[in-house]
Scaffold this motif. Structure first.
Motif, PDB file in Angstrom:
ATOM      1  N   TRP A  65     108.216  32.989  41.990  1.00 19.17           N
ATOM      2  CA  TRP A  65     108.791  32.508  40.844  1.00 19.17           C
ATOM      3  C   TRP A  65     108.850  31.005  41.150  1.00 19.17           C
ATOM      4  CZ3 TRP A  65     111.072  33.197  36.429  1.00 19.17           C
ATOM      5  CH2 TRP A  65     111.873  32.141  35.739  1.00 19.17           C
ATOM      6  N   SER A  66     108.698  30.317  39.941  1.00 23.32           N
ATOM      7  CA  SER A  66     108.615  28.791  39.860  1.00 23.32           C
ATOM      8  C   SER A  66     109.438  28.462  38.643  1.00 23.32           C
ATOM      9  CB  SER A  66     107.402  28.139  39.959  1.00 23.32           C
ATOM     10  OG  SER A  66     107.231  26.798  39.732  1.00 23.32           O
ATOM     11  N   ASP A  67     110.122  27.293  38.521  1.00 24.52           N
ATOM     12  CA  ASP A  67     110.773  26.618  37.342  1.00 24.52           C
ATOM     13  C   ASP A  67     109.888  25.898  36.627  1.00 24.52           C
ATOM     14  OD1 ASP A  67     113.481  27.671  37.997  1.00 24.52           O
ATOM     15  OD2 ASP A  67     113.713  25.872  39.415  1.00 24.52           O
ATOM     16  N   ALA A  68     108.558  25.898  36.983  1.00 22.50           N
ATOM     17  CA  ALA A  68     107.495  25.100  35.959  1.00 22.50           C
ATOM     18  C   ALA A  68     106.431  26.188  35.850  1.00 22.50           C
ATOM     19  CB  ALA A  68     107.303  23.759  36.549  1.00 22.50           C
ATOM     20  N   PRO A  69     105.522  25.773  34.985  1.00 24.32           N
ATOM     21  CA  PRO A  69     104.149  26.540  34.892  1.00 24.32           C
ATOM     22  C   PRO A  69     103.375  26.271  36.204  1.00 24.32           C
ATOM     23  CG  PRO A  69     104.642  25.130  33.074  1.00 24.32           C
ATOM     24  CD  PRO A  69     105.636  24.821  33.986  1.00 24.32           C
ATOM     25  N   PHE A  70     102.501  27.255  36.457  1.00 25.94           N
ATOM     26  CA  PHE A  70     101.657  26.982  37.555  1.00 25.94           C
ATOM     27  C   PHE A  70     100.299  27.795  37.165  1.00 25.94           C
ATOM     28  CE2 PHE A  70     104.430  30.926  38.623  1.00 25.94           C
ATOM     29  CZ  PHE A  70     103.380  31.970  38.824  1.00 25.94           C
ATOM     30  N   ALA A  71      99.297  27.691  37.896  1.00 24.68           N
ATOM     31  CA  ALA A  71      97.980  28.259  37.851  1.00 24.68           C
ATOM     32  C   ALA A  71      97.791  29.124  39.144  1.00 24.68           C
ATOM     33  CB  ALA A  71      96.760  26.997  37.700  1.00 24.68           C
ATOM     34  N   PHE A  72      97.127  30.236  38.707  1.00 24.41           N
ATOM     35  CA  PHE A  72      96.848  31.111  39.920  1.00 24.41           C
ATOM     36  C   PHE A  72      95.508  32.167  39.636  1.00 24.41           C
ATOM     37  CE2 PHE A  72      98.801  33.872  36.765  1.00 24.41           C
ATOM     38  CZ  PHE A  72      98.212  35.223  36.596  1.00 24.41           C
ATOM     39  N   GLU A  73      95.129  32.353  40.552  1.00 26.68           N
ATOM     40  CA  GLU A  73      93.718  33.223  40.682  1.00 26.68           C
ATOM     41  C   GLU A  73      94.148  34.215  41.416  1.00 26.68           C
ATOM     42  OE1 GLU A  73      90.708  30.559  42.326  1.00 26.68           O
ATOM     43  OE2 GLU A  73      90.947  29.443  40.666  1.00 26.68           O
ATOM     44  N   VAL A  74      93.351  35.408  41.267  1.00 29.64           N
ATOM     45  CA  VAL A  74      93.505  36.527  42.074  1.00 29.64           C
ATOM     46  C   VAL A  74      92.258  37.331  42.336  1.00 29.64           C
ATOM     47  CG1 VAL A  74      94.296  38.211  40.165  1.00 29.64           C
ATOM     48  CG2 VAL A  74      94.918  38.819  42.486  1.00 29.64           C
ATOM     49  N   ASP A  75      92.213  37.853  43.525  1.00 31.01           N
ATOM     50  CA  ASP A  75      90.677  38.720  43.822  1.00 31.01           C
ATOM     51  C   ASP A  75      91.327  39.789  44.797  1.00 31.01           C
ATOM     52  OD1 ASP A  75      90.881  37.454  46.382  1.00 31.01           O
ATOM     53  OD2 ASP A  75      89.226  35.996  45.609  1.00 31.01           O
ATOM     54  N   GLY A  76      90.046  40.328  45.361  1.00 30.65           N
ATOM     55  CA  GLY A  76      90.516  41.451  46.308  1.00 30.65           C
ATOM     56  C   GLY A  76      91.104  41.129  47.544  1.00 30.65           C
ATOM     57  N   THR A  77      91.299  39.793  47.643  1.00 30.95           N
ATOM     58  CA  THR A  77      91.789  39.230  48.817  1.00 30.95           C
ATOM     59  C   THR A  77      93.285  38.859  48.851  1.00 30.95           C
ATOM     60  OG1 THR A  77      91.144  37.050  48.877  1.00 30.95           O
ATOM     61  CG2 THR A  77      89.520  38.745  50.069  1.00 30.95           C
ATOM     62  N   GLY A  78      93.574  38.514  47.923  1.00 32.31           N
ATOM     63  CA  GLY A  78      95.004  38.002  47.622  1.00 32.31           C
ATOM     64  C   GLY A  78      95.150  37.074  46.228  1.00 32.31           C
ATOM     65  N   LEU A  79      96.246  36.296  46.295  1.00 29.37           N
ATOM     66  CA  LEU A  79      96.821  35.439  45.276  1.00 29.37           C
ATOM     67  C   LEU A  79      96.635  33.995  45.641  1.00 29.37           C
ATOM     68  CD1 LEU A  79      99.429  36.730  42.821  1.00 29.37           C
ATOM     69  CD2 LEU A  79      99.283  34.206  43.751  1.00 29.37           C
ATOM     70  N   ARG A  80      96.022  33.017  44.948  1.00 30.34           N
ATOM     71  CA  ARG A  80      95.839  31.830  45.105  1.00 30.34           C
ATOM     72  C   ARG A  80      96.775  31.180  44.101  1.00 30.34           C
ATOM     73  NH1 ARG A  80      91.340  34.108  46.760  1.00 30.34           N
ATOM     74  NH2 ARG A  80      90.585  33.734  48.965  1.00 30.34           N
ATOM     75  N   LEU A  81      97.779  30.240  44.514  1.00 34.26           N
ATOM     76  CA  LEU A  81      98.480  29.501  43.336  1.00 34.26           C
ATOM     77  C   LEU A  81      98.576  28.080  43.355  1.00 34.26           C
ATOM     78  CD1 LEU A  81     101.924  30.843  42.066  1.00 34.26           C
ATOM     79  CD2 LEU A  81     101.576  28.433  42.837  1.00 34.26           C
ATOM     80  N   ARG A  82      98.452  27.495  42.366  1.00 34.62           N
ATOM     81  CA  ARG A  82      98.532  25.872  42.307  1.00 34.62           C
ATOM     82  C   ARG A  82      99.692  25.524  41.604  1.00 34.62           C
ATOM     83  NH1 ARG A  82      93.384  26.728  40.560  1.00 34.62           N
ATOM     84  NH2 ARG A  82      93.904  25.759  38.568  1.00 34.62           N
ATOM     85  N   GLY A  83     100.575  24.907  42.453  1.00 39.55           N
ATOM     86  CA  GLY A  83     101.747  24.338  41.792  1.00 39.55           C
ATOM     87  C   GLY A  83     102.873  24.590  43.038  1.00 39.55           C
ATOM     88  N   GLU A  84     104.269  24.734  42.608  1.00 39.57           N
ATOM     89  CA  GLU A  84     105.271  24.960  43.421  1.00 39.57           C
ATOM     90  C   GLU A  84     105.854  26.295  43.002  1.00 39.57           C
ATOM     91  OE1 GLU A  84     108.054  21.862  43.584  1.00 39.57           O
ATOM     92  OE2 GLU A  84     106.790  20.291  44.165  1.00 39.57           O
ATOM     93  N   ALA A  85     106.091  27.144  44.060  1.00 38.26           N
ATOM     94  CA  ALA A  85     106.735  28.329  43.810  1.00 38.26           C
ATOM     95  C   ALA A  85     107.385  28.916  45.038  1.00 38.26           C
ATOM     96  CB  ALA A  85     105.632  29.597  43.460  1.00 38.26           C
ATOM     97  N   ARG A  86     108.340  29.878  44.684  1.00 38.65           N
ATOM     98  CA  ARG A  86     109.150  30.415  45.736  1.00 38.65           C
ATOM     99  C   ARG A  86     108.844  32.080  46.130  1.00 38.65           C
ATOM    100  NH1 ARG A  86     113.960  28.474  47.940  1.00 38.65           N
ATOM    101  NH2 ARG A  86     115.603  29.957  48.698  1.00 38.65           N
ATOM    102  N   LEU A  87     108.503  32.419  47.186  1.00 36.62           N
ATOM    103  CA  LEU A  87     108.178  33.767  47.356  1.00 36.62           C
ATOM    104  C   LEU A  87     109.392  34.510  48.025  1.00 36.62           C
ATOM    105  CD1 LEU A  87     106.015  36.072  47.804  1.00 36.62           C
ATOM    106  CD2 LEU A  87     105.587  35.134  50.168  1.00 36.62           C
ATOM    107  N   GLU A  88     109.815  35.405  47.289  1.00 38.26           N
ATOM    108  CA  GLU A  88     110.952  36.296  47.977  1.00 38.26           C
ATOM    109  C   GLU A  88     110.358  37.640  48.179  1.00 38.26           C
ATOM    110  OE1 GLU A  88     114.037  35.325  48.069  1.00 38.26           O
ATOM    111  OE2 GLU A  88     114.366  33.542  47.028  1.00 38.26           O
TER     112      GLU A  88
END
Length: 334
Positions: A65-88
Protein backbone atom coordinates in the motif's frame (compact mmCIF):
# COMPACT_ATOMS: atom_id res chain seq x y z
CA UNK A 1 2.76 -10.45 11.50
CA UNK A 2 5.63 -8.37 10.20
CA UNK A 3 5.68 -4.88 8.79
CA UNK A 4 8.33 -3.56 6.44
CA UNK A 5 8.68 0.08 5.42
CA UNK A 6 9.92 0.37 1.87
CA UNK A 7 10.86 3.99 1.10
CA UNK A 8 12.81 5.08 -1.93
CA UNK A 9 12.43 4.84 -5.65
CA UNK A 10 12.79 1.12 -6.25
CA UNK A 11 12.02 -2.15 -4.50
CA UNK A 12 11.76 -5.78 -5.45
CA UNK A 13 9.37 -8.30 -3.87
CA UNK A 14 10.25 -11.86 -4.96
CA UNK A 15 7.37 -14.21 -5.64
CA UNK A 16 6.75 -16.96 -3.16
CA UNK A 17 6.10 -20.37 -4.76
CA UNK A 18 2.75 -20.22 -6.56
CA UNK A 19 2.06 -16.63 -5.51
CA UNK A 20 -0.09 -14.25 -7.55
CA UNK A 21 -0.80 -10.54 -7.13
CA UNK A 22 -4.02 -8.59 -7.63
CA UNK A 23 -5.02 -4.92 -7.69
CA UNK A 24 -3.81 -1.61 -9.08
CA UNK A 25 -6.23 -0.97 -11.95
CA UNK A 26 -9.77 -2.26 -12.16
CA UNK A 27 -9.36 -2.55 -15.93
CA UNK A 28 -6.58 -5.14 -15.45
CA UNK A 29 -8.92 -7.77 -14.05
CA UNK A 30 -8.36 -10.01 -17.08
CA UNK A 31 -4.63 -10.09 -16.32
CA UNK A 32 -4.99 -11.06 -12.66
CA UNK A 33 -3.42 -12.70 -10.82
CA UNK A 34 -0.26 -10.92 -11.97
CA UNK A 35 2.80 -13.10 -12.38
CA UNK A 36 1.70 -15.38 -15.20
CA UNK A 37 2.94 -12.94 -17.86
CA UNK A 38 5.02 -9.74 -17.80
CA UNK A 39 3.01 -6.59 -17.09
CA UNK A 40 3.89 -2.98 -16.22
CA UNK A 41 1.72 -0.09 -15.07
CA UNK A 42 2.21 3.50 -13.90
CA UNK A 43 -0.68 4.42 -11.63
CA UNK A 44 0.35 8.08 -11.64
CA UNK A 45 -0.18 8.45 -15.39
CA UNK A 46 -3.17 6.46 -16.57
CA UNK A 47 -6.03 4.56 -14.91
CA UNK A 48 -7.12 3.10 -18.26
CA UNK A 49 -10.43 4.93 -18.08
CA UNK A 50 -11.61 3.28 -14.87
CA UNK A 51 -10.82 2.99 -11.17
CA UNK A 52 -7.39 2.63 -9.59
CA UNK A 53 -5.87 2.35 -6.13
CA UNK A 54 -2.30 2.23 -4.75
CA UNK A 55 -2.89 -1.32 -3.52
CA UNK A 56 -1.50 -4.69 -4.59
CA UNK A 57 -2.76 -7.84 -2.88
CA UNK A 58 -1.10 -11.25 -2.69
CA UNK A 59 -3.10 -14.47 -2.58
CA UNK A 60 -0.63 -15.55 0.11
CA UNK A 61 -1.81 -12.99 2.63
CA UNK A 62 0.33 -9.91 2.11
CA UNK A 63 -0.20 -6.54 0.50
CA UNK A 64 1.55 -3.39 -0.71
CA UNK A 65 0.00 0.00 0.00
CA UNK A 66 1.05 3.58 -0.66
CA UNK A 67 -0.73 6.87 -0.05
CA UNK A 68 0.53 8.05 -3.46
CA UNK A 69 0.52 6.54 -6.96
CA UNK A 70 3.38 4.22 -7.89
CA UNK A 71 4.64 2.38 -10.95
CA UNK A 72 5.14 -1.38 -10.90
CA UNK A 73 6.33 -4.22 -13.08
CA UNK A 74 5.68 -7.89 -12.53
CA UNK A 75 7.14 -10.99 -14.19
CA UNK A 76 7.83 -14.58 -13.29
CA UNK A 77 10.42 -13.68 -10.66
CA UNK A 78 8.61 -11.05 -8.66
CA UNK A 79 7.22 -7.55 -8.41
CA UNK A 80 9.26 -4.37 -8.91
CA UNK A 81 7.84 -1.10 -7.65
CA UNK A 82 8.99 2.48 -8.17
CA UNK A 83 7.78 4.82 -5.47
CA UNK A 84 7.13 4.53 -1.77
CA UNK A 85 5.11 1.67 -0.38
CA UNK A 86 4.49 -0.35 2.73
CA UNK A 87 4.57 -4.15 2.72
CA UNK A 88 2.31 -5.88 5.22
CA UNK A 89 2.47 -9.65 5.70
CA UNK A 90 0.89 -12.41 7.72
CA UNK A 91 -2.79 -12.37 6.70
CA UNK A 92 -2.98 -15.88 5.25
CA UNK A 93 -5.11 -15.47 2.13
CA UNK A 94 -6.15 -12.98 -0.53
CA UNK A 95 -9.31 -12.28 1.46
CA UNK A 96 -7.33 -11.81 4.64
CA UNK A 97 -4.96 -9.38 2.94
CA UNK A 98 -7.84 -7.36 1.51
CA UNK A 99 -9.72 -7.16 4.81
CA UNK A 100 -6.56 -6.05 6.61
CA UNK A 101 -5.80 -3.40 3.98
CA UNK A 102 -9.39 -2.17 4.01
CA UNK A 103 -9.54 -1.89 7.79
CA UNK A 104 -6.31 0.08 7.92
CA UNK A 105 -6.39 2.25 4.79
CA UNK A 106 -9.97 2.56 3.49
CA UNK A 107 -12.47 1.37 6.11
CA UNK A 108 -16.12 1.22 5.02
CA UNK A 109 -17.98 4.44 5.75
CA UNK A 110 -21.14 2.56 6.75
CA UNK A 111 -23.14 4.42 4.10
CA UNK A 112 -24.31 3.06 0.75
CA UNK A 113 -25.08 4.93 -2.46
CA UNK A 114 -28.79 5.10 -3.23
CA UNK A 115 -29.90 1.46 -3.42
CA UNK A 116 -31.96 2.16 -6.55
CA UNK A 117 -28.65 2.12 -8.42
CA UNK A 118 -28.36 -1.60 -7.60
CA UNK A 119 -31.89 -2.88 -7.11
CA UNK A 120 -33.34 -1.43 -10.33
CA UNK A 121 -32.06 -1.02 -13.89
CA UNK A 122 -30.02 2.00 -14.96
CA UNK A 123 -31.01 3.63 -18.24
CA UNK A 124 -28.90 6.18 -20.09
CA UNK A 125 -29.80 8.39 -23.04
CA UNK A 126 -26.29 8.17 -24.54
CA UNK A 127 -26.93 4.87 -26.31
CA UNK A 128 -30.24 6.15 -27.68
CA UNK A 129 -29.36 9.74 -28.61
CA UNK A 130 -25.62 10.43 -28.33
CA UNK A 131 -25.21 14.21 -28.36
CA UNK A 132 -28.63 14.74 -29.93
CA UNK A 133 -30.93 14.52 -26.92
CA UNK A 134 -34.09 16.62 -26.70
CA UNK A 135 -36.88 16.90 -24.18
CA UNK A 136 -39.32 15.01 -26.38
CA UNK A 137 -36.66 12.45 -27.26
CA UNK A 138 -35.96 11.69 -23.60
CA UNK A 139 -39.68 11.30 -22.89
CA UNK A 140 -40.07 9.02 -25.91
CA UNK A 141 -37.14 6.92 -24.66
CA UNK A 142 -38.78 6.53 -21.25
CA UNK A 143 -42.15 5.65 -22.78
CA UNK A 144 -40.46 3.10 -25.00
CA UNK A 145 -38.91 1.41 -21.97
CA UNK A 146 -42.35 0.99 -20.41
CA UNK A 147 -44.06 0.05 -23.69
CA UNK A 148 -41.59 -2.80 -24.15
CA UNK A 149 -42.29 -4.18 -20.69
CA UNK A 150 -39.05 -3.20 -19.00
CA UNK A 151 -39.13 -2.11 -15.35
CA UNK A 152 -38.54 1.48 -14.32
CA UNK A 153 -35.16 2.51 -12.96
CA UNK A 154 -32.75 5.39 -12.72
CA UNK A 155 -32.66 7.39 -15.96
CA UNK A 156 -29.51 9.37 -16.76
CA UNK A 157 -29.70 12.26 -19.22
CA UNK A 158 -26.23 12.22 -20.71
CA UNK A 159 -23.95 14.81 -22.34
CA UNK A 160 -25.24 17.91 -24.17
CA UNK A 161 -28.41 18.65 -22.20
CA UNK A 162 -26.66 21.81 -20.98
CA UNK A 163 -25.80 25.15 -22.55
CA UNK A 164 -22.02 24.66 -22.37
CA UNK A 165 -19.37 22.86 -20.35
CA UNK A 166 -19.36 24.75 -17.08
CA UNK A 167 -22.69 26.41 -17.90
CA UNK A 168 -24.79 23.89 -16.03
CA UNK A 169 -28.29 24.83 -17.09
CA UNK A 170 -30.59 23.26 -19.66
CA UNK A 171 -30.38 24.37 -23.28
CA UNK A 172 -33.92 25.72 -23.65
CA UNK A 173 -33.94 25.21 -27.43
CA UNK A 174 -33.79 21.46 -26.94
CA UNK A 175 -35.21 21.25 -23.40
CA UNK A 176 -37.83 24.04 -23.25
CA UNK A 177 -39.36 23.02 -19.89
CA UNK A 178 -36.83 21.01 -17.87
CA UNK A 179 -38.85 21.11 -14.64
CA UNK A 180 -41.80 19.52 -16.45
CA UNK A 181 -39.48 16.94 -18.04
CA UNK A 182 -38.05 15.87 -14.69
CA UNK A 183 -41.50 15.80 -13.10
CA UNK A 184 -42.96 13.67 -15.90
CA UNK A 185 -40.09 11.20 -15.74
CA UNK A 186 -40.44 10.89 -11.98
CA UNK A 187 -44.20 10.38 -12.28
CA UNK A 188 -43.46 7.55 -14.73
CA UNK A 189 -41.20 5.97 -12.09
CA UNK A 190 -37.77 7.15 -13.26
CA UNK A 191 -35.44 8.97 -10.83
CA UNK A 192 -33.46 11.46 -12.94
CA UNK A 193 -29.70 11.96 -13.03
CA UNK A 194 -27.79 14.50 -15.14
CA UNK A 195 -24.35 14.12 -16.72
CA UNK A 196 -21.71 16.65 -15.61
CA UNK A 197 -17.92 16.98 -15.87
CA UNK A 198 -15.11 19.17 -14.43
CA UNK A 199 -14.40 20.93 -17.75
CA UNK A 200 -15.21 24.56 -18.58
CA UNK A 201 -15.60 25.89 -22.12
CA UNK A 202 -13.16 28.72 -22.95
CA UNK A 203 -14.56 32.05 -24.17
CA UNK A 204 -17.53 31.70 -21.84
CA UNK A 205 -18.88 33.79 -19.00
CA UNK A 206 -18.21 30.91 -16.61
CA UNK A 207 -14.58 30.70 -17.75
CA UNK A 208 -14.02 34.41 -17.13
CA UNK A 209 -15.68 34.29 -13.72
CA UNK A 210 -13.69 31.24 -12.58
CA UNK A 211 -10.39 32.50 -13.98
CA UNK A 212 -10.72 35.81 -12.17
CA UNK A 213 -11.08 33.96 -8.86
CA UNK A 214 -8.24 31.51 -9.45
CA UNK A 215 -10.48 28.44 -9.55
CA UNK A 216 -9.11 26.93 -12.78
CA UNK A 217 -6.13 24.62 -13.15
CA UNK A 218 -2.92 26.32 -14.33
CA UNK A 219 -0.21 24.78 -16.48
CA UNK A 220 3.51 24.87 -15.69
CA UNK A 221 3.84 28.38 -17.15
CA UNK A 222 1.11 29.76 -14.89
CA UNK A 223 -1.48 30.10 -17.66
CA UNK A 224 -4.92 28.53 -17.51
CA UNK A 225 -4.51 24.94 -18.72
CA UNK A 226 -6.52 24.03 -21.82
CA UNK A 227 -6.74 20.27 -22.14
CA UNK A 228 -7.73 18.01 -25.03
CA UNK A 229 -10.48 15.58 -24.10
CA UNK A 230 -13.05 13.63 -26.09
CA UNK A 231 -15.18 16.73 -26.73
CA UNK A 232 -12.42 19.16 -27.72
CA UNK A 233 -10.34 21.61 -25.67
CA UNK A 234 -11.47 22.98 -22.32
CA UNK A 235 -10.23 24.53 -19.12
CA UNK A 236 -10.44 22.37 -16.00
CA UNK A 237 -11.61 23.15 -12.49
CA UNK A 238 -8.85 22.97 -9.87
CA UNK A 239 -10.72 20.67 -7.54
CA UNK A 240 -7.99 20.90 -4.91
CA UNK A 241 -9.22 24.49 -4.43
CA UNK A 242 -12.12 24.67 -1.92
CA UNK A 243 -13.61 27.54 -3.91
CA UNK A 244 -13.86 25.40 -7.05
CA UNK A 245 -15.54 22.60 -5.10
CA UNK A 246 -17.99 25.08 -3.57
CA UNK A 247 -18.78 26.53 -6.99
CA UNK A 248 -19.50 23.10 -8.48
CA UNK A 249 -21.62 22.14 -5.48
CA UNK A 250 -23.63 25.32 -5.98
CA UNK A 251 -24.29 24.43 -9.63
CA UNK A 252 -25.49 20.95 -8.75
CA UNK A 253 -27.54 22.14 -5.81
CA UNK A 254 -29.26 24.71 -8.03
CA UNK A 255 -30.20 22.00 -10.55
CA UNK A 256 -31.81 20.03 -7.76
CA UNK A 257 -33.61 23.05 -6.31
CA UNK A 258 -34.82 24.48 -9.64
CA UNK A 259 -35.75 21.29 -11.48
CA UNK A 260 -36.01 18.50 -8.91
CA UNK A 261 -33.09 16.49 -10.33
CA UNK A 262 -32.34 13.45 -8.17
CA UNK A 263 -28.59 12.98 -8.74
CA UNK A 264 -25.63 13.17 -11.08
CA UNK A 265 -23.40 11.13 -13.35
CA UNK A 266 -19.99 12.71 -12.71
CA UNK A 267 -17.92 11.86 -15.76
CA UNK A 268 -14.24 12.47 -16.66
CA UNK A 269 -11.82 13.45 -13.89
CA UNK A 270 -9.27 10.96 -15.27
CA UNK A 271 -5.62 11.63 -14.31
CA UNK A 272 -4.68 11.71 -18.02
CA UNK A 273 -6.32 15.14 -18.28
CA UNK A 274 -3.84 16.60 -15.78
CA UNK A 275 -0.04 16.85 -15.70
CA UNK A 276 2.51 16.40 -12.97
CA UNK A 277 3.80 19.97 -13.38
CA UNK A 278 0.37 21.63 -13.33
CA UNK A 279 -0.03 24.40 -10.79
CA UNK A 280 -2.81 23.74 -8.32
CA UNK A 281 -3.76 24.96 -4.86
CA UNK A 282 -3.44 21.52 -3.28
CA UNK A 283 -0.81 18.81 -3.62
CA UNK A 284 -0.81 15.33 -5.07
CA UNK A 285 -0.80 15.91 -8.81
CA UNK A 286 -3.23 14.29 -11.26
CA UNK A 287 -4.35 11.62 -8.79
CA UNK A 288 -5.38 14.30 -6.29
CA UNK A 289 -7.60 15.94 -8.90
CA UNK A 290 -9.24 12.61 -9.72
CA UNK A 291 -9.83 11.86 -6.04
CA UNK A 292 -11.22 15.34 -5.38
CA UNK A 293 -13.70 14.99 -8.26
CA UNK A 294 -14.90 11.71 -6.75
CA UNK A 295 -15.24 13.17 -3.26
CA UNK A 296 -17.55 15.80 -4.67
CA UNK A 297 -20.14 13.08 -5.35
CA UNK A 298 -20.36 11.97 -1.73
CA UNK A 299 -23.03 14.57 -0.96
CA UNK A 300 -25.35 13.07 -3.61
CA UNK A 301 -26.65 9.55 -2.81
CA UNK A 302 -27.54 9.11 -6.49
CA UNK A 303 -24.06 9.41 -7.98
CA UNK A 304 -22.20 7.51 -10.68
CA UNK A 305 -18.51 7.43 -11.63
CA UNK A 306 -16.43 5.81 -14.34
CA UNK A 307 -13.00 7.08 -13.23
CA UNK A 308 -11.87 7.23 -9.61
CA UNK A 309 -8.66 7.19 -7.56
CA UNK A 310 -8.81 5.44 -4.16
CA UNK A 311 -11.96 6.04 -2.02
CA UNK A 312 -12.76 2.37 -1.51
CA UNK A 313 -15.42 1.94 1.17
CA UNK A 314 -17.12 5.24 0.34
CA UNK A 315 -20.72 5.69 -0.84
CA UNK A 316 -19.83 6.04 -4.52
CA UNK A 317 -21.39 4.02 -7.35
CA UNK A 318 -18.47 3.13 -9.62
CA UNK A 319 -19.07 1.40 -12.93
CA UNK A 320 -17.02 -0.34 -15.57
CA UNK A 321 -15.91 1.84 -18.46
CA UNK A 322 -17.88 1.95 -21.71
CA UNK A 323 -17.79 -1.01 -24.04
CA UNK A 324 -17.74 -0.71 -27.83
CA UNK A 325 -21.25 -0.22 -29.19
CA UNK A 326 -23.07 0.92 -32.31
CA UNK A 327 -26.22 2.91 -32.85
CA UNK A 328 -25.24 6.40 -31.72
CA UNK A 329 -24.60 9.37 -33.93
CA UNK A 330 -21.23 10.08 -32.27
CA UNK A 331 -18.39 8.12 -30.78
CA UNK A 332 -18.55 7.41 -27.07
CA UNK A 333 -15.72 8.20 -24.66
CA UNK A 334 -13.77 5.20 -23.41
Amino acid sequence: MTTKDLPGTSLFVPHRPGEGWWGGLNDDGLHMPFGRAPLSRDLARDLSGNQGAPLLLSDQGRYLWSDAPFAFEVDGTGLRLRGEARLEEGFGTLRGAFLAASARHFPPSGTLPDERLFTRPQYNTWIEHGYGGTQEGVLAYARGILDHGFPTGVLMIDDNWHRGYGHWDFDRKRFPDPAALVRQLQEMGFPVMLWVCPFVSPDSEEFRWLEKRGLLLLDASGQVALRRWWNGYSAVLDLTHPGAVNWMNEQLGRLQADYGVDGFKLDAGDPIFYRADDRMVGVGGPAAQCEAWARLGLRFPLNEYRACWKLGGQALAQRLKDKAHIGTSSASPA
